[in-house]
Design an enzyme around this catalytic site. Sequence first.
Site: not given
Length: 166
Positions: A91, A88, A79, A93
């Site tokens: 990712d 990317r 990343r 989150d």
Amino acid sequence: MYLGLGSNQGSRIRNLLGALDELRRLAVGPLMCSCVYETRPVGYLAQPDFLNLVVGMQVLLRPRDLLAGVQAIETRFGRVRQIRFGPRTLDIDILLYDHEYVCFRDLQIPHPRMWERGFVLIPLAELIPERRGLGGRTLREMAESAASEGGVCCVGRIREAAACIP
């Protein structure tokens, strides 16, 4: 605790599978995984479509330590943070952490933009459909609304999608 995973660079499905293997090391108990969804990019549009999924898991880590752990996984998968909302390899989150609210400069839980993103709401509603969000609506209700807008296409379960890799 729930995480959103996405990839649109390299072998997207392999990136997601590798991330799940890494997340198992942080988890206490099994992971719960939504289906995998192919989605159009948001924000910066000049990039390939994403594969996204949501993972539910139990951890003993506090939110800031969890953030450090998932950022280390992102880094291991190459990343690079150059363009906000840009392409990317991986990712991750943090979407929800139990029923806690967390607000730091570098970490906000619930994730502040999750309520407006079909690629988060639809897979999250698979795992916790009756959980309530903004305005008291259930995730199921929010996901149904997001699904009607299009742009989020189910491609199957993670292991099924991986079986299609040549």
